[in-house]
Design an enzyme around this catalytic site. Structure first.
Site, short mmCIF file in Angstrom:
data_model
loop_
_atom_site.label_atom_id
_atom_site.label_comp_id
_atom_site.label_asym_id
_atom_site.label_seq_id
_atom_site.Cartn_x
_atom_site.Cartn_y
_atom_site.Cartn_z
NE ARG A 152 -3.64 -2.16 2.76
CZ ARG A 152 -3.40 -3.28 3.45
NH1 ARG A 152 -2.22 -3.45 4.04
NH2 ARG A 152 -4.33 -4.22 3.53
CG HIS A 256 -5.24 0.80 -4.34
ND1 HIS A 256 -4.68 0.39 -3.16
CD2 HIS A 256 -6.47 0.23 -4.39
CE1 HIS A 256 -5.52 -0.39 -2.51
NE2 HIS A 256 -6.61 -0.50 -3.24
NE ARG A 259 -3.09 -3.49 -1.42
CZ ARG A 259 -2.63 -4.31 -0.48
NH1 ARG A 259 -1.32 -4.51 -0.37
NH2 ARG A 259 -3.45 -4.94 0.33
CG HIS A 282 -6.37 -8.78 1.49
ND1 HIS A 282 -6.65 -9.18 0.20
CD2 HIS A 282 -6.19 -7.43 1.43
CE1 HIS A 282 -6.63 -8.12 -0.60
NE2 HIS A 282 -6.36 -7.06 0.12
CE1 TYR A 291 -6.29 -7.77 -7.03
CE2 TYR A 291 -6.77 -8.50 -4.81
CZ TYR A 291 -6.38 -7.51 -5.68
OH TYR A 291 -6.08 -6.26 -5.21
#
Length: 312
Positions: A152, A256, A259, A282, A291
């Site tokens: 991040r 982002h 990422r 996460h 994803y």
């Protein structure tokens, strides 16, 4: 307070939000619009009933109408939240059999897939950098590390040099060049260790060579601005956007996006969702499962282009 004074009820409730809860003028303005909209519905579709006498079924029908009119599910959820809070307050002044908004769920929010660059664009973005200045060296190292390790932007900006990290145990993260890994403190103070690829390591070494030319008072930050202070998240965002535009990459590139690109590219190659979850930091596998939709989207495209029975 009487049940036949809706305008007074709305006014009094908004005053409570302003004086007791001290909400912002913008938030109060939104609440006012949502309550006026509910009052109009009562006038037009419920025979002019008072807000205090609207039923669960009537408000649910109104929410359904908003959804049928293609209103954003987030907006409907906000309105329901506003009305629920209003009736919770109203019940303190008027006898209500129940809160008529309780149990009404907003429509499911549209699941938007994360934006991700194609592999070629991602590699072009992070590998083509001029290194004539210290800031350009910093850019290359930052962009390579974002794509290499899926950090991040807040995690990237918080990184310290390892020497400072070893002296100060409050540090939020550092890069271990010998082990080729970055130590990160993410959301909820959750710590994780993520591998760092060779190109990112080379870019970091080049940056550390010129970093002393920008270093001023604080020796801790790994990445510095031109003023010698810790790089800000906003500055990282501006630099990566400008670099993408200079390369003619059409997407609106942000940290982002890099990422997401990291996550989708690793998943497409490995299929290991649990590993991607760990590297992204996460707390739940559900946050990573989006994803799999990206991966399936890629596979579907390959299928459509390659399978003889898929061709039109």
């Amino acid at each position: 307070m009487t049940a036949d004074a809706p305008q007074t009820e709305i006014h009094d409730y908004l005053e409570v939000l302003r004086t007791q809860r001290q909400l912002s003028p913008h938030t109060i303005a939104n609440y006012r619009l949502d309550l006026i909209e509910l009052k109009k519905f009562a006038d037009q579709h419920a025979g002019g009933q008072s807000l205090a006498t609207l039923s669960y079924h009537q408000i649910r029908r109104f929410a359904s109408q908003l959804h049928a009119q293609q209103m954003n599910p987030r907006s409907i959820a906000r309105k329901l939240s506003c009305w629920r809070s209003f009736y919770r307050w109203l019940a303190e002044h008027v006898t209500l059999p129940a809160n008529p908004v309780d149990g009404i769920k907003p429509p499911k929010k549209n699941k938007t897939l994360p934006k991700a660059l194609g592999t070629d664009d991602a590699v072009r973005l992070v590998s083509q950098h001029r290194s004539d200045t210290a800031s350009q060296c910093a850019n290359r190292a930052m962009f390579e590390l974002l794509y290499s390790s899926g950090l991040r932007v807040s995690e990237l900006a918080a990184l310290d040099v390892r020497q400072a990290a070893e002296k100060d145990h409050t540090t939020l993260g550092w890069v271990d060049l010998e082990q080729a890994e970055v130590h990160v403190t993410g959301k909820g103070n959750k710590q994780r260790i993520v591998p760092v690829g060779r190109p990112a390591l080379e870019a970091l070494l080049a940056w550390l060579t010129v970093r002393p030319t920008l270093l001023k008072a604080d020796p801790h930050p790994l990445f510095l601005s031109e003023r010698g202070t810790r790089i800000s998240q906003r500055l990282v965002q501006l630099r990566i956007k400008a670099h993408a535009q200079s390369l003619g990459i059409p997407a609106d590139v942000t940290p982002h996006v890099l990422r997401h690109s990291f996550a989708s590219h690793v998943l497409q190659s490995s299929g290991d969702l649990r590993a991607v979850q760990e590297m992204l930091g996460h707390s739940s596998i559900a946050a990573t499962q989006i994803y799999t939709a990206l991966d399936f989207q890629h596979l579907s495209k390959v299928y459509d282009q390659a399978h003889p029975r898929a061709k039109k």
